[in-house]
Design a protein around this motif. Structure first.
Motif, PDB file in Angstrom:
ATOM      1  N   SER A   1       1.758   1.806  -3.361  1.00 56.47           N
ATOM      2  CA  SER A   1       0.676   2.340  -4.440  1.00 56.47           C
ATOM      3  C   SER A   1       0.370   3.662  -4.050  1.00 56.47           C
ATOM      4  CB  SER A   1      -0.454   1.235  -4.409  1.00 56.47           C
ATOM      5  OG  SER A   1      -1.167   1.567  -5.101  1.00 56.47           O
ATOM      6  N   ASP A   2       0.179   3.813  -2.610  1.00 54.77           N
ATOM      7  CA  ASP A   2      -0.541   5.205  -2.450  1.00 54.77           C
ATOM      8  C   ASP A   2      -0.207   5.310  -0.977  1.00 54.77           C
ATOM      9  OD1 ASP A   2      -2.048   7.398  -1.928  1.00 54.77           O
ATOM     10  OD2 ASP A   2      -3.862   6.617  -3.486  1.00 54.77           O
ATOM     11  N   ARG A   3       0.917   5.988  -0.696  1.00 55.91           N
ATOM     12  CA  ARG A   3       1.181   6.371   0.568  1.00 55.91           C
ATOM     13  C   ARG A   3       0.197   7.163   1.575  1.00 55.91           C
ATOM     14  NH1 ARG A   3       6.186   8.771   2.272  1.00 55.91           N
ATOM     15  NH2 ARG A   3       6.131   9.863   0.009  1.00 55.91           N
ATOM     16  N   PRO A   4      -0.185   8.550   0.808  1.00 55.64           N
ATOM     17  CA  PRO A   4      -1.232   9.436   1.371  1.00 55.64           C
ATOM     18  C   PRO A   4      -2.316   8.722   1.515  1.00 55.64           C
ATOM     19  CG  PRO A   4      -0.061  10.443  -0.552  1.00 55.64           C
ATOM     20  CD  PRO A   4       0.283   9.032  -0.658  1.00 55.64           C
ATOM     21  N   SER A   5      -2.816   7.990   0.996  1.00 61.46           N
ATOM     22  CA  SER A   5      -4.037   7.061   1.050  1.00 61.46           C
ATOM     23  C   SER A   5      -4.081   6.363   2.479  1.00 61.46           C
ATOM     24  CB  SER A   5      -4.821   6.363   0.063  1.00 61.46           C
ATOM     25  OG  SER A   5      -5.732   5.679   0.409  1.00 61.46           O
ATOM     26  N   TRP A   6      -2.938   5.656   2.782  1.00 68.63           N
ATOM     27  CA  TRP A   6      -2.480   4.759   3.870  1.00 68.63           C
ATOM     28  C   TRP A   6      -2.644   5.577   5.067  1.00 68.63           C
ATOM     29  CZ3 TRP A   6       0.564   3.916   7.889  1.00 68.63           C
ATOM     30  CH2 TRP A   6       0.441   2.695   8.665  1.00 68.63           C
TER      31      TRP A   6
ATOM     32  N   ASP B   1      -3.832  16.786  10.064  1.00 68.36           N
ATOM     33  CA  ASP B   1      -3.247  17.029   8.747  1.00 68.36           C
ATOM     34  C   ASP B   1      -1.673  17.587   8.829  1.00 68.36           C
ATOM     35  OD1 ASP B   1      -3.761  18.038   5.911  1.00 68.36           O
ATOM     36  OD2 ASP B   1      -2.773  19.662   6.669  1.00 68.36           O
TER      37      ASP B   1
ATOM     38  N   ALA C   1      -3.953   8.448   5.580  1.00 66.30           N
ATOM     39  CA  ALA C   1      -5.255   9.173   5.742  1.00 66.30           C
ATOM     40  C   ALA C   1      -6.218   8.448   6.290  1.00 66.30           C
ATOM     41  CB  ALA C   1      -5.779   9.859   4.228  1.00 66.30           C
ATOM     42  N   GLN C   2      -6.066   6.994   5.901  1.00 63.39           N
ATOM     43  CA  GLN C   2      -7.327   6.272   6.285  1.00 63.39           C
ATOM     44  C   GLN C   2      -6.910   5.990   7.799  1.00 63.39           C
ATOM     45  OE1 GLN C   2      -6.849   2.627   3.919  1.00 63.39           O
ATOM     46  NE2 GLN C   2      -7.401   3.876   2.018  1.00 63.39           N
ATOM     47  N   ARG C   3      -5.738   6.110   8.378  1.00 67.93           N
ATOM     48  CA  ARG C   3      -5.467   5.736   9.868  1.00 67.93           C
ATOM     49  C   ARG C   3      -5.358   6.990  10.669  1.00 67.93           C
ATOM     50  NH1 ARG C   3      -4.270   2.246   6.319  1.00 67.93           N
ATOM     51  NH2 ARG C   3      -4.069   0.231   6.505  1.00 67.93           N
TER      52      ARG C   3
ATOM     53  N   GLN D   1       0.964  -1.402   0.103  1.00 66.63           N
ATOM     54  CA  GLN D   1      -0.135  -0.065   0.043  1.00 66.63           C
ATOM     55  C   GLN D   1       0.988   1.246   0.008  1.00 66.63           C
ATOM     56  OE1 GLN D   1      -2.523  -1.172   3.527  1.00 66.63           O
ATOM     57  NE2 GLN D   1      -4.147  -1.106   2.140  1.00 66.63           N
TER      58      GLN D   1
END
Length: 272
Positions: free
Chosen positions: A150-155, A178, A157-159, A147
């Motif tokens: 693939s998409d560090r910012p998403s990982w 933020d 943000a989800q946590r 992950q």
């Protein structure tokens, strides 16, 4: 900001504030010395010298291609301590920083260390093995790495909310959440991956049993990043004479959400 050079030529950044007995703060995975902004003024105002390290690949330190294994990171911490000739230290490590503190003690001994605080530390051993059934399967580690790639910012943000356990009423502003995410994303992608992997595979059980200095273990009961049954409670069972404090509404980010209590508990350790 001052720098020093490690054995492999990596330049690491550190900060110093105050005078008096030294406290060395070792930051979490993906975070830098800036994470301790609620601890440094508290201890400087009480007459302590605060020393903060940016591990390799993090903050303002160099971003080498290697050296992210646990032993090298512990040796980097030792190099800072020797560079400043620090003695009678209080070592405070959060999350992966706690693991680095444990490995430092195992590799370099307690000669310069007076006491230790493990805060939300990813100890004693995260990987599931035949003799460590409480750990997580290796596939969990590799799935997170996939992950990141693939998409560090998403990982992150989800946590982000779970990091601070805001669902339990911990008052953390969206701006502060933020800020934490932005600090994490400033870490080099390679360091993000390799520190995560090496921390997952590191077994600290033998070293924890050998600790003889006064030790504080602090963990949040609602920690989603380092579940308390896997980490904090087991660490407390291994460290001889360790003092264990569990915060019922604490997530992983105790240094923010429970800063007053955490600072007071560390101060009690130092004065104890």
């Amino acid at each position: 900001m001052p720098y020093f050079e490690t054995a492999d030529g990596t330049r690491l950044a550190y900060e110093e504030y105050g005078t008096g007995a030294p406290i060395v703060f070792v930051a979490s995975w993906a975070l830098s010395a800036d994470m301790w902004e609620y601890q440094v003024p508290f201890f400087v105002d009480r007459g302590y010298r605060c020393v903060l390290l940016d591990r390799r690949g993090h903050g303002r330190s160099d971003r080498p291609s290697g050296g992210y294994d646990m032993d090298t990171r512990a040796d980097d911490l030792a190099a800072l301590i020797e560079h400043l000739d620090l003695r009678e230290i209080t070592l405070v490590g959060h999350s992966a920083g706690g693991a680095e503190v444990a490995r430092y003690l195992a590799r370099h001994g307690e000669e310069r260390v007076a006491r230790v605080a493990f805060v939300s530390a990813v100890l004693p051993f995260l990987k599931r093995t035949d003799d460590n059934p409480e750990g997580a399967p290796e596939v969990v580690c590799e799935a997170s790495i996939a992950q990141f790639q693939s998409d560090r910012p998403s990982w992150f943000a989800q946590r982000a909310q779970g990091f601070y356990a805001t669902h339990l009423g911990n008052d953390v502003s969206p701006a502060l959440v933020d800020l934490t995410m932005r600090q994490c994303l400033e870490t080099s992608p390679r360091a993000t991956t390799e520190v995560w992997r090496s921390t997952f595979h590191a077994d600290h059980r033998e070293g924890l049993r050998a600790i003889t200095v006064p030790t504080l273990i602090v963990h949040g009961a609602a920690d989603q990043s380092a579940p308390v049954d896997m980490t904090g409670r087991r660490t407390a069972q291994l460290v001889p004479g360790g003092v264990y404090k569990e915060y019922p509404t604490g997530g992983h980010g105790l240094f923010v959400t429970h800063r007053e209590r955490l600072n007071a508990d560390i101060l009690d350790l130092i004065k104890g």
